[in-house]
Design a protein around this motif. Structure first.
Motif, short mmCIF file in Angstrom:
data_model
loop_
_atom_site.label_atom_id
_atom_site.label_comp_id
_atom_site.label_asym_id
_atom_site.label_seq_id
_atom_site.Cartn_x
_atom_site.Cartn_y
_atom_site.Cartn_z
N VAL A 66 1.45 -0.81 0.34
CA VAL A 66 -0.04 -0.13 0.03
C VAL A 66 0.66 1.78 0.30
O VAL A 66 1.84 1.14 0.34
CB VAL A 66 -0.81 -0.08 0.93
CG1 VAL A 66 -2.19 1.31 1.67
CG2 VAL A 66 -1.65 -0.93 1.28
N THR A 67 0.32 2.07 -1.15
CA THR A 67 1.58 3.08 -0.88
C THR A 67 0.84 4.46 -0.23
O THR A 67 0.18 4.59 0.30
CB THR A 67 1.79 3.99 -2.73
OG1 THR A 67 0.08 4.21 -2.71
CG2 THR A 67 2.24 3.17 -3.87
N GLY A 68 2.32 5.34 0.55
CA GLY A 68 2.14 6.07 0.98
C GLY A 68 1.04 6.97 0.47
O GLY A 68 0.57 7.70 1.36
N VAL A 69 1.43 7.38 -0.12
CA VAL A 69 0.43 8.71 -0.94
C VAL A 69 -0.62 7.53 -1.52
O VAL A 69 -1.32 9.12 -0.87
CB VAL A 69 1.21 8.45 -2.40
CG1 VAL A 69 -0.16 10.06 -3.43
CG2 VAL A 69 3.01 9.31 -2.24
N GLY A 70 -1.23 7.31 -1.61
CA GLY A 70 -2.37 6.31 -1.51
C GLY A 70 -3.21 6.56 0.26
O GLY A 70 -4.18 6.54 -0.10
N ILE A 71 -2.23 6.80 0.52
CA ILE A 71 -3.13 6.07 2.09
C ILE A 71 -3.48 7.94 2.36
O ILE A 71 -4.20 8.07 2.58
CB ILE A 71 -2.24 5.71 3.12
CG1 ILE A 71 -2.13 4.17 3.22
CG2 ILE A 71 -2.37 5.87 4.46
CD1 ILE A 71 -3.44 3.59 2.84
N ALA A 72 -2.57 8.63 1.82
CA ALA A 72 -2.97 10.06 2.33
C ALA A 72 -3.81 10.46 1.65
O ALA A 72 -5.00 10.90 2.22
CB ALA A 72 -1.15 10.95 1.83
N ARG A 73 -4.17 10.73 0.13
CA ARG A 73 -4.88 10.61 -0.91
C ARG A 73 -6.28 10.27 -0.02
O ARG A 73 -7.63 11.17 0.41
CB ARG A 73 -5.00 10.04 -2.17
CG ARG A 73 -3.92 10.23 -2.70
CD ARG A 73 -4.05 10.45 -4.60
NE ARG A 73 -2.66 11.21 -5.12
CZ ARG A 73 -1.61 10.38 -5.98
NH1 ARG A 73 -2.82 9.31 -6.94
NH2 ARG A 73 -1.30 11.43 -6.73
N ALA A 74 -6.51 8.71 0.49
CA ALA A 74 -7.64 8.48 1.06
C ALA A 74 -7.69 9.45 2.12
O ALA A 74 -9.14 9.13 2.73
CB ALA A 74 -7.31 6.86 1.43
N VAL A 75 -6.44 9.36 2.87
CA VAL A 75 -7.01 10.27 4.37
C VAL A 75 -7.69 12.17 4.05
O VAL A 75 -8.59 12.11 4.90
CB VAL A 75 -5.68 10.28 5.62
CG1 VAL A 75 -6.06 12.05 6.67
CG2 VAL A 75 -5.48 9.15 6.09
N ALA A 76 -6.74 12.26 3.14
CA ALA A 76 -7.41 13.09 2.48
C ALA A 76 -8.81 13.34 1.99
O ALA A 76 -9.57 14.72 2.34
CB ALA A 76 -6.60 14.06 1.45
#
Length: 153
Positions: A66-76
């Motif tokens: 799971v990419t950090g960027v993908g998680i950051a986008r989901a959190v945003a």
């Protein structure tokens, strides 16, 4: 970025309630009829976020990448959606508060009241879905290696 705090949601809800109630007080006579399913768009967004939450949670639990960027986008997305949901919940509740007492005497108010109730319910579901997505994006608690070993004896 921090996870959503309850006070942020409360402030957004109060802002939505205050602004929309004021709008109803000032201009209800000139506002067109509320569409019965206007709030359902929030429900569609909530469904998308629930699916995304389960996908992310499954990937994190199974150890898949799971990419950090993908998680950051989901959190945003989750944070923005929970704030939107709180703002809209306040707005739809303002409609309910304004229309409910007038539903007996005004035909327009009695016709608009179901739309306000549906909108408020859909906004509440969006808040719940967004908070669930945010929760699923949290990093898992680190496990102690000793906990994973089984003692045979």
């Amino acid at each position: 970025m921090h996870f959503t705090r309850p006070r942020e949601l409360l402030v957004a809800g109060i802002i939505g309630l205050g602004l929309v109630y004021l709008m109803f007080e000032v201009a209800y006579e000139s506002v067109p009829r509320l569409p019965a399913l206007a709030g359902v768009t929030l429900l569609v967004l909530a469904a998308v976020e629930v699916v995304l939450a389960y996908v992310i949670r499954d990937r994190i639990r199974s150890g898949r990448v799971v990419t950090g960027v993908g998680i950051a986008r989901a959190v945003a997305l989750a944070k923005a959606s929970s704030l939107l949901g709180a703002l809209m919940l306040g707005a739809w509740l303002a409609g309910v508060v304004y229309l409910a007492p007038r539903a007996e005497e005004l035909t327009a108010a009695s016709a608009d009241l179901p739309a306000a109730i549906v909108g408020a319910c859909c906004a509440a579901v969006l808040i719940a879905a967004a908070l669930w997505l945010e929760h699923c994006c949290r990093a898992p608690e680190p496990r102690d290696r000793d906990d994973d070993r089984r003692v045979t004896g």
